[in-house]
Design a protein around this motif. Structure first.
Motif, PDB file in Angstrom:
ATOM      1  N   UNK A 236      24.666 -11.181  -2.612  1.00  0.00           N
ATOM      2  CA  UNK A 236      25.432 -10.270  -3.902  1.00  0.00           C
ATOM      3  C   UNK A 236      25.804 -11.431  -4.825  1.00  0.00           C
ATOM      4  N   UNK A 237      25.814 -10.929  -6.154  1.00  0.00           N
ATOM      5  CA  UNK A 237      26.028 -11.993  -7.443  1.00  0.00           C
ATOM      6  C   UNK A 237      27.605 -12.302  -7.306  1.00  0.00           C
ATOM      7  N   UNK A 275      26.523  -5.195 -10.879  1.00  0.00           N
ATOM      8  CA  UNK A 275      27.986  -5.868 -10.656  1.00  0.00           C
ATOM      9  C   UNK A 275      27.928  -6.984 -10.098  1.00  0.00           C
ATOM     10  N   UNK A 276      29.013  -7.789 -10.102  1.00  0.00           N
ATOM     11  CA  UNK A 276      29.103  -8.925  -9.444  1.00  0.00           C
ATOM     12  C   UNK A 276      30.365  -8.808  -8.294  1.00  0.00           C
ATOM     13  N   UNK A 277      30.378  -9.847  -7.771  1.00  0.00           N
ATOM     14  CA  UNK A 277      31.573  -9.657  -6.579  1.00  0.00           C
ATOM     15  C   UNK A 277      33.025  -9.770  -7.166  1.00  0.00           C
ATOM     16  N   UNK A 278      33.227 -10.560  -8.388  1.00  0.00           N
ATOM     17  CA  UNK A 278      34.408 -10.576  -9.065  1.00  0.00           C
ATOM     18  C   UNK A 278      34.846  -9.217  -9.561  1.00  0.00           C
ATOM     19  N   UNK A 286      35.942  -0.382  -5.892  1.00  0.00           N
ATOM     20  CA  UNK A 286      35.247   0.729  -6.413  1.00  0.00           C
ATOM     21  C   UNK A 286      34.012   0.582  -6.951  1.00  0.00           C
ATOM     22  N   UNK A 287      33.852  -0.382  -7.865  1.00  0.00           N
ATOM     23  CA  UNK A 287      32.485  -0.707  -8.082  1.00  0.00           C
ATOM     24  C   UNK A 287      31.500  -1.649  -7.611  1.00  0.00           C
ATOM     25  N   UNK A 288      30.353  -1.169  -7.021  1.00  0.00           N
ATOM     26  CA  UNK A 288      29.597  -2.171  -6.260  1.00  0.00           C
ATOM     27  C   UNK A 288      29.129  -3.123  -6.506  1.00  0.00           C
ATOM     28  N   UNK A 289      29.212  -4.343  -5.733  1.00  0.00           N
ATOM     29  CA  UNK A 289      28.548  -5.648  -6.086  1.00  0.00           C
ATOM     30  C   UNK A 289      27.200  -5.412  -4.992  1.00  0.00           C
ATOM     31  N   UNK A 290      25.952  -5.120  -5.197  1.00  0.00           N
ATOM     32  CA  UNK A 290      24.937  -4.769  -4.469  1.00  0.00           C
ATOM     33  C   UNK A 290      24.302  -5.698  -3.893  1.00  0.00           C
ATOM     34  N   UNK A 291      24.083  -5.657  -2.363  1.00  0.00           N
ATOM     35  CA  UNK A 291      23.136  -6.622  -1.734  1.00  0.00           C
ATOM     36  C   UNK A 291      21.674  -6.447  -2.388  1.00  0.00           C
ATOM     37  N   UNK A 292      21.063  -7.415  -2.653  1.00  0.00           N
ATOM     38  CA  UNK A 292      19.687  -7.485  -3.150  1.00  0.00           C
ATOM     39  C   UNK A 292      19.068  -8.726  -2.733  1.00  0.00           C
ATOM     40  N   UNK A 293      17.750  -8.841  -3.212  1.00  0.00           N
ATOM     41  CA  UNK A 293      16.906  -9.950  -2.736  1.00  0.00           C
ATOM     42  C   UNK A 293      15.645  -9.909  -3.682  1.00  0.00           C
ATOM     43  N   UNK A 294      14.859 -10.896  -3.729  1.00  0.00           N
ATOM     44  CA  UNK A 294      13.580 -10.893  -4.243  1.00  0.00           C
ATOM     45  C   UNK A 294      12.337 -11.383  -3.296  1.00  0.00           C
ATOM     46  N   UNK A 333      34.476  -7.014   3.182  1.00  0.00           N
ATOM     47  CA  UNK A 333      34.346  -8.172   2.807  1.00  0.00           C
ATOM     48  C   UNK A 333      32.890  -8.553   2.707  1.00  0.00           C
ATOM     49  N   UNK A 334      31.880  -7.716   2.460  1.00  0.00           N
ATOM     50  CA  UNK A 334      30.676  -7.817   2.352  1.00  0.00           C
ATOM     51  C   UNK A 334      30.199  -8.282   0.886  1.00  0.00           C
ATOM     52  N   UNK A 335      30.635  -9.772   0.432  1.00  0.00           N
ATOM     53  CA  UNK A 335      30.447 -10.155  -0.613  1.00  0.00           C
ATOM     54  C   UNK A 335      29.847 -11.646  -0.345  1.00  0.00           C
ATOM     55  N   UNK A 336      29.021 -12.134  -1.166  1.00  0.00           N
ATOM     56  CA  UNK A 336      28.462 -13.634  -0.974  1.00  0.00           C
ATOM     57  C   UNK A 336      29.766 -14.307  -1.372  1.00  0.00           C
ATOM     58  N   UNK A 337      30.755 -14.234  -1.977  1.00  0.00           N
ATOM     59  CA  UNK A 337      31.800 -14.965  -2.566  1.00  0.00           C
ATOM     60  C   UNK A 337      32.528 -15.565  -1.467  1.00  0.00           C
TER      61      UNK A 337
END
Length: 386
Positions: A236-237, A275-278, A286-294, A333-337
């Protein structure tokens, strides 16, 4: 295996047009809220803003391909990103990773181009002890040397145009920042706030935010167990907003949604926003910070341009929702932060607990945004690349 997912495309013209009505902007805000709370990622477009036009896309793509088409000796002379969180310059293969996996990408990171005299005065003030003169995310860009810039200034069909490369990159960056400012209005309205609420914390955003040009190389199947390589690790960003131009037709960006990976294909004349973690933390999840990859199809290279749009360095934004209960992603707690993203040999056993402590301090206003984000960029730096 993955499949495409129909994330929405939102026309944000009303957020960019000073003559639009509040009702028109609120209509866009409703669409943003639905997209943020369902996926955390979506496309935006506007027929009136040049950043969404094909000529501008071709212009920045041409400049990006010329940069990465330089031979290795020329690229090796470009100043490389350094540890410490201020990321400007060339990112060599393996120069960063959000996991223990090697990321097969190279990049170039740049941001606001300070007027020479203003930057000189700020540097002198900081050297004299005024730490507020330049924050840890402000400073000069790290451009290639003059000989290499002359090569990069060779615009196809037009010959050499002085400063064409730098001007193209800077114009694109500032245009995307302008779009991000419009999004702030829509997000504020989506959260039932005054439409200028988030802008109060973003008065110097364009001087600390930055753009990254990426070149992804082909590699093997990302779903193989213990895969050693990927374009960009699942993450997540950490920040506020990410705006992505993906002009390559090659599918690469993937979203993790409903326990499966889904392709987010390129759509002409759009930017992808996530959206980002912050931002997610500030909304109680409420606003999702999505898990993504390339990922790669194993055959074709891919290019993208990613703007990490930040609030002010010293921002301490209060919780943005009335409901004080932390739910959803923020509760899980599913955040990269929250993750320790240092190289494996540098990780600590208390990495997750330390991350939760940082999250709590952000919400309590004990640390500012800038110090937090600098610490995260420091974690993903990899010395030397490969």
């Amino acid at each position: 295996m993955s499949s495409s997912i129909a994330v929405p495309t939102i026309d944000i013209t009303a957020l960019l047009n000073p003559s639009s009505t509040l009702v028109q902007r609120q209509e866009v805000a409703v669409a943003l809220l639905n997209a943020f709370t369902t996926y955390g990622v979506f496309y935006i477009t506007s027929p009136t803003h040049p950043v969404f036009s094909s000529p501008k896309t071709h212009q920045i793509l041409d400049a990006t391909t010329r940069l990465f088409d330089l031979d290795n000796s020329q690229k090796s002379d470009i100043p490389k990103i350094q540890p410490g969180g201020f990321t400007r310059g060339y990112v060599p293969l393996g120069g960063e990773s959000g996991s223990t996996t090697k990321e097969l990408k190279e990049g170039f990171s740049y941001g606001y181009e300070w007027p020479a005299k203003e930057l000189e005065a700020k540097v002198e003030a900081k050297q004299a002890g005024d730490n507020a003169a330049l924050s840890g995310l402000q400073g000069p860009n790290a451009w290639p040397d003059q000989d290499t810039l002359k090569v990069l200034d060779q615009v196809q069909g037009s010959g050499e145009k002085k400063d064409a490369f730098k001007n193209t990159l800077q114009e694109f960056y500032l245009s995307v920042c302008e779009v991000a400012k419009g999004l702030l209005k829509g997000i504020s309205l989506a959260l039932a706030l005054n439409e200028d609420e988030l802008a109060k914390y973003c008065s110097t955003s364009e001087t600390i935010s930055f753009m990254r040009l990426f070149h992804y190389l082909p590699y093997s199947d990302p779903d193989q167990k213990h895969a050693a390589q990927i374009g960009s690790s699942a993450h997540t960003d950490w920040g506020f907003l990410t705006l992505i131009l993906s002009p390559s037709k090659t599918v690469g960006l993937q979203l993790f949604h409903n326990n499966a990976w889904h392709d987010v294909p390129s759509i002409e004349n759009t930017l992808v926003v996530n959206g980002g973690d912050y931002l997610s933390l500030l909304t109680g999840g409420k606003l999702i910070s999505p898990l993504h990859r390339v990922v790669s199809n194993g055959q074709e290279e891919r290019y993208s341009m990613c703007c990490f749009y930040y609030p002010d360095y010293d921002a301490k934004i209060p919780l943005l929702v009335q409901d004080k209960e932390v739910k959803g992603q923020a509760a899980s707690g599913n955040y990269s932060l929250l993750r320790d993203q240092r190289a494996e040999e540098d990780q600590q056993e208390d990495g997750l607990d330390s991350g939760r402590s940082v999250a709590a301090k952000l919400l309590n206003g004990d640390i500012n945004f800038g110090d937090y984000i600098v610490s995260k960029w420091t974690q993903v730096y990899r010395k030397g690349g490969y």
